[in-house]
Write a protein that holds these residues in place. Sequence first.
Motif, PDB file in Angstrom:
ATOM      1  N   SER A  43       0.851  -1.192   0.000  1.00 13.12           N
ATOM      2  CA  SER A  43       0.000   0.000   0.000  1.00 13.12           C
ATOM      3  C   SER A  43       0.881   1.234   0.000  1.00 13.12           C
ATOM      4  O   SER A  43       1.837   1.318   0.753  1.00 13.12           O
ATOM      5  CB  SER A  43      -0.901   0.024   1.232  1.00 13.12           C
ATOM      6  N   ALA A  44       0.539   2.202  -0.845  1.00 11.43           N
ATOM      7  CA  ALA A  44       1.293   3.463  -0.876  1.00 11.43           C
ATOM      8  C   ALA A  44       0.539   4.551  -0.128  1.00 11.43           C
ATOM      9  O   ALA A  44       0.880   5.728  -0.213  1.00 11.43           O
ATOM     10  CB  ALA A  44       1.568   3.873  -2.318  1.00 11.43           C
ATOM     11  N   ALA A  45      -0.488   4.158   0.621  1.00 12.33           N
ATOM     12  CA  ALA A  45      -1.277   5.131   1.388  1.00 12.33           C
ATOM     13  C   ALA A  45      -0.465   5.630   2.588  1.00 12.33           C
ATOM     14  O   ALA A  45       0.450   4.943   3.055  1.00 12.33           O
ATOM     15  CB  ALA A  45      -2.565   4.493   1.875  1.00 12.33           C
ATOM     16  N   GLU A  46      -0.810   6.821   3.087  1.00 14.38           N
ATOM     17  CA  GLU A  46      -0.122   7.351   4.261  1.00 14.38           C
ATOM     18  C   GLU A  46      -0.437   6.505   5.482  1.00 14.38           C
ATOM     19  O   GLU A  46      -1.575   6.119   5.708  1.00 14.38           O
ATOM     20  CB  GLU A  46      -0.526   8.816   4.508  1.00 14.38           C
ATOM     21  N   LYS A  47       0.608   6.241   6.257  1.00 18.14           N
ATOM     22  CA  LYS A  47       0.412   5.404   7.444  1.00 18.14           C
ATOM     23  C   LYS A  47      -0.350   6.168   8.520  1.00 18.14           C
ATOM     24  O   LYS A  47      -0.341   7.400   8.556  1.00 18.14           O
ATOM     25  CB  LYS A  47       1.758   4.930   7.966  1.00 18.14           C
ATOM     26  N   LYS A  48      -0.971   5.423   9.427  1.00 15.78           N
ATOM     27  CA  LYS A  48      -1.727   6.065  10.505  1.00 15.78           C
ATOM     28  C   LYS A  48      -0.812   6.443  11.659  1.00 15.78           C
ATOM     29  O   LYS A  48      -1.041   7.420  12.358  1.00 15.78           O
ATOM     30  CB  LYS A  48      -2.844   5.141  10.989  1.00 15.78           C
ATOM     31  N   ILE A  49       0.216   5.651  11.875  1.00 21.45           N
ATOM     32  CA  ILE A  49       1.153   5.949  12.968  1.00 21.45           C
ATOM     33  C   ILE A  49       2.497   6.301  12.332  1.00 21.45           C
ATOM     34  O   ILE A  49       3.124   5.460  11.685  1.00 21.45           O
ATOM     35  CB  ILE A  49       1.322   4.736  13.918  1.00 21.45           C
ATOM     36  N   SER A  50       2.935   7.546  12.503  1.00 21.42           N
ATOM     37  CA  SER A  50       4.218   7.965  11.925  1.00 21.42           C
ATOM     38  C   SER A  50       5.350   7.187  12.595  1.00 21.42           C
ATOM     39  O   SER A  50       5.187   6.661  13.703  1.00 21.42           O
ATOM     40  CB  SER A  50       4.428   9.463  12.140  1.00 21.42           C
ATOM     41  N   SER A  51       6.493   7.147  11.924  1.00 21.67           N
ATOM     42  CA  SER A  51       7.646   6.475  12.531  1.00 21.67           C
ATOM     43  C   SER A  51       7.946   7.111  13.881  1.00 21.67           C
ATOM     44  O   SER A  51       8.250   6.433  14.861  1.00 21.67           O
ATOM     45  CB  SER A  51       8.889   6.635  11.663  1.00 21.67           C
ATOM     46  N   ARG A  52       7.846   8.452  13.891  1.00 17.48           N
ATOM     47  CA  ARG A  52       8.213   9.182  15.107  1.00 17.48           C
ATOM     48  C   ARG A  52       7.345   8.774  16.288  1.00 17.48           C
ATOM     49  O   ARG A  52       7.833   8.460  17.376  1.00 17.48           O
ATOM     50  CB  ARG A  52       8.078  10.682  14.849  1.00 17.48           C
ATOM     51  N   ALA A  53       6.022   8.728  16.065  1.00 16.88           N
ATOM     52  CA  ALA A  53       5.101   8.371  17.149  1.00 16.88           C
ATOM     53  C   ALA A  53       5.257   6.895  17.515  1.00 16.88           C
ATOM     54  O   ALA A  53       5.230   6.522  18.692  1.00 16.88           O
ATOM     55  CB  ALA A  53       3.667   8.664  16.716  1.00 16.88           C
ATOM     56  N   GLY A  54       5.461   6.054  16.500  1.00 20.30           N
ATOM     57  CA  GLY A  54       5.572   4.612  16.744  1.00 20.30           C
ATOM     58  C   GLY A  54       6.780   4.289  17.605  1.00 20.30           C
ATOM     59  O   GLY A  54       6.694   3.524  18.574  1.00 20.30           O
ATOM     60  N   MET A  55       7.917   4.893  17.276  1.00 20.40           N
ATOM     61  CA  MET A  55       9.120   4.546  18.057  1.00 20.40           C
ATOM     62  C   MET A  55       9.031   5.103  19.478  1.00 20.40           C
ATOM     63  O   MET A  55       9.500   4.476  20.420  1.00 20.40           O
ATOM     64  CB  MET A  55      10.407   4.960  17.330  1.00 20.40           C
ATOM     65  N   GLU A  56       8.377   6.242  19.607  1.00 19.12           N
ATOM     66  CA  GLU A  56       8.261   6.835  20.941  1.00 19.12           C
ATOM     67  C   GLU A  56       7.422   5.948  21.855  1.00 19.12           C
ATOM     68  O   GLU A  56       7.784   5.692  23.016  1.00 19.12           O
ATOM     69  CB  GLU A  56       7.640   8.230  20.818  1.00 19.12           C
ATOM     70  N   LEU A  57       6.318   5.449  21.306  1.00 19.34           N
ATOM     71  CA  LEU A  57       5.458   4.554  22.096  1.00 19.34           C
ATOM     72  C   LEU A  57       6.209   3.270  22.462  1.00 19.34           C
ATOM     73  O   LEU A  57       6.103   2.755  23.584  1.00 19.34           O
ATOM     74  CB  LEU A  57       4.187   4.224  21.290  1.00 19.34           C
ATOM     75  N   THR A  58       6.984   2.777  21.510  1.00 19.42           N
ATOM     76  CA  THR A  58       7.737   1.540  21.759  1.00 19.42           C
ATOM     77  C   THR A  58       8.759   1.731  22.883  1.00 19.42           C
ATOM     78  O   THR A  58       8.844   0.908  23.801  1.00 19.42           O
ATOM     79  CB  THR A  58       8.475   1.095  20.475  1.00 19.42           C
ATOM     80  N   VAL A  59       9.524   2.807  22.783  1.00 15.31           N
ATOM     81  CA  VAL A  59      10.572   3.042  23.789  1.00 15.31           C
ATOM     82  C   VAL A  59       9.946   3.156  25.180  1.00 15.31           C
ATOM     83  O   VAL A  59      10.457   2.600  26.155  1.00 15.31           O
ATOM     84  CB  VAL A  59      11.384   4.330  23.470  1.00 15.31           C
ATOM     85  N   SER A  60       8.813   3.830  25.257  1.00  8.66           N
ATOM     86  CA  SER A  60       8.271   4.079  26.594  1.00  8.66           C
ATOM     87  C   SER A  60       7.432   2.933  27.148  1.00  8.66           C
ATOM     88  O   SER A  60       7.200   2.889  28.351  1.00  8.66           O
ATOM     89  CB  SER A  60       7.486   5.395  26.625  1.00  8.66           C
ATOM     90  N   THR A  61       6.996   1.994  26.304  1.00 11.11           N
ATOM     91  CA  THR A  61       6.105   0.950  26.848  1.00 11.11           C
ATOM     92  C   THR A  61       6.515  -0.501  26.584  1.00 11.11           C
ATOM     93  O   THR A  61       6.012  -1.397  27.248  1.00 11.11           O
ATOM     94  CB  THR A  61       4.654   1.125  26.302  1.00 11.11           C
ATOM     95  N   SER A  62       7.371  -0.752  25.601  1.00 10.01           N
ATOM     96  CA  SER A  62       7.601  -2.160  25.233  1.00 10.01           C
ATOM     97  C   SER A  62       8.624  -2.842  26.150  1.00 10.01           C
ATOM     98  O   SER A  62       9.773  -2.400  26.231  1.00 10.01           O
ATOM     99  CB  SER A  62       8.086  -2.263  23.785  1.00 10.01           C
ATOM    100  N   PRO A  63       8.233  -3.921  26.806  1.00 10.88           N
ATOM    101  CA  PRO A  63       9.198  -4.644  27.648  1.00 10.88           C
ATOM    102  C   PRO A  63      10.285  -5.332  26.818  1.00 10.88           C
ATOM    103  O   PRO A  63      11.307  -5.739  27.350  1.00 10.88           O
ATOM    104  CB  PRO A  63       8.334  -5.677  28.383  1.00 10.88           C
ATOM    105  N   PHE A  64      10.071  -5.436  25.506  1.00  8.17           N
ATOM    106  CA  PHE A  64      11.083  -6.056  24.635  1.00  8.17           C
ATOM    107  C   PHE A  64      12.154  -5.061  24.206  1.00  8.17           C
ATOM    108  O   PHE A  64      13.105  -5.419  23.527  1.00  8.17           O
ATOM    109  CB  PHE A  64      10.433  -6.625  23.363  1.00  8.17           C
ATOM    110  N   TYR A  65      11.963  -3.790  24.564  1.00  8.00           N
ATOM    111  CA  TYR A  65      12.821  -2.770  23.961  1.00  8.00           C
ATOM    112  C   TYR A  65      14.299  -2.937  24.317  1.00  8.00           C
ATOM    113  O   TYR A  65      15.177  -2.773  23.477  1.00  8.00           O
ATOM    114  CB  TYR A  65      12.329  -1.344  24.295  1.00  8.00           C
ATOM    115  N   GLU A  66      14.558  -3.287  25.561  1.00 11.49           N
ATOM    116  CA  GLU A  66      15.943  -3.453  25.985  1.00 11.49           C
ATOM    117  C   GLU A  66      16.665  -4.518  25.162  1.00 11.49           C
ATOM    118  O   GLU A  66      17.806  -4.343  24.741  1.00 11.49           O
ATOM    119  CB  GLU A  66      15.957  -3.863  27.452  1.00 11.49           C
ATOM    120  N   GLY A  67      15.959  -5.613  24.931  1.00 17.31           N
ATOM    121  CA  GLY A  67      16.522  -6.704  24.121  1.00 17.31           C
ATOM    122  C   GLY A  67      16.807  -6.244  22.697  1.00 17.31           C
ATOM    123  O   GLY A  67      17.788  -6.654  22.073  1.00 17.31           O
TER     124      GLY A  67
END
Length: 332
Positions: free
Chosen positions: A183-207
């Motif tokens: 799909s070439a449509a615009e994504k709903k979650i920008s890279s910027r927002a996606g990575m920020e949410l991951t860093v602050s909430t994902s328990p897998f992030y350290e790994g």
Amino acid sequence: MTTSIGITRAHTNIALIKYWGKENKELFIPMNSSLSLTLEAFYTDTKVELSDTLTEDEFYLNGAKQDEAAIAKITRFLDLFRTETGDTRRARVESLNFVPTAAGLASSASAFAALAGAMNEATGLNMPAQKLSTYARRGSGSATRSLFGGFVEWNKGDSNENSMAIPVDDANFDIGMIIIVVSAAEKKISSRAGMELTVSTSPFYEGWVTSAATDLADIKEAIKDRDIHRIGSIAEFNGMKMHATMLASNPPFCYFEPESIVAQQTIRTIREERGIPAYFTMDAGPNVKVICKASDIPAILEELGKVFPSEKLIPTLPGEGIRTLTEDEWNA
Ligand code: ADP
Ligand code: DP6
Ligand code: CO
């Protein structure tokens, strides 16, 4: 009236070792170093005109005047140069994306590398590419790597000055990519927002952070050896780990679409049943990128063509770093 012009072309890059998360959001210092391949097929051309007759920055993307929010992003970026030079003239920025915008095909990478290049010229700063990469970085992290062609590392660093691009290999060997456009449509979650949410909430992030360092060291060896099997398998492993961190974010999110999974399975089948080295990676969007030998592109396209329409399959060779365009090239 005084006017200064700069026009630059920058190609997108696809990370084989991903950047996913910022240690410093304001300076765009990443959590981990990353490594990419610059692509020939996708790029951005950007023209900057600095003029003392302008009272505000103007921004046109693909011929369309952009709204205030988009202009504000550009202004923030141009201000980095204005602070450096003391030249406060406003800019008219015109940009053409030869890549779908915000679809997970790295438009922000070519965009900010091109804008940095055009400003570098228009201001007369004429910084060398590596220094300029520290500016591109602050428009979009992935843009750091688009200053150079071939395989490029973004050394994480720990300061504004040393978080920069390092050319690793010109990729002048039998390697290429095929983009499967789901799909070439615009994504709903920008890279910027996606990575920020991951860093602050994902328990897998350290790994993720620790294993990305190992993957980076391994892939650099594989590139040195020009070993497509190792380059591909390390990239595939690293990309899937990045997506795993998102599945474990809170709330969980996922950029895959059903067709992305079909594409992944098809690549595995090509690899396992046809014995062709073909591996995949994905970014913040549903599109799948195949890493392969350039010489295998026709055979892989034939197999993929049984599952996907040919207009959804875009083969590409490695691309070059940024370059200045003449007014004639711009007007062509
Ligand atoms: P992508 O996967 O395309 O990199 P991102 O979410 O990282 O998606 O970035 C998309 C954003 O990049 C756009 O919303 C816009 O702000 C910016 N962008 C894209 N193309 C341009 C351009 N040519 N000039 C300036 N900014 C751009
Ligand atoms: C998944 O560079 O688009 O493509 O720095 O916030 O602008 P910002 O994000 P961006 O993120 C790219 C993420 C990625 C992986 C990569 O390109 O390394
Ligand atoms: Co981006």
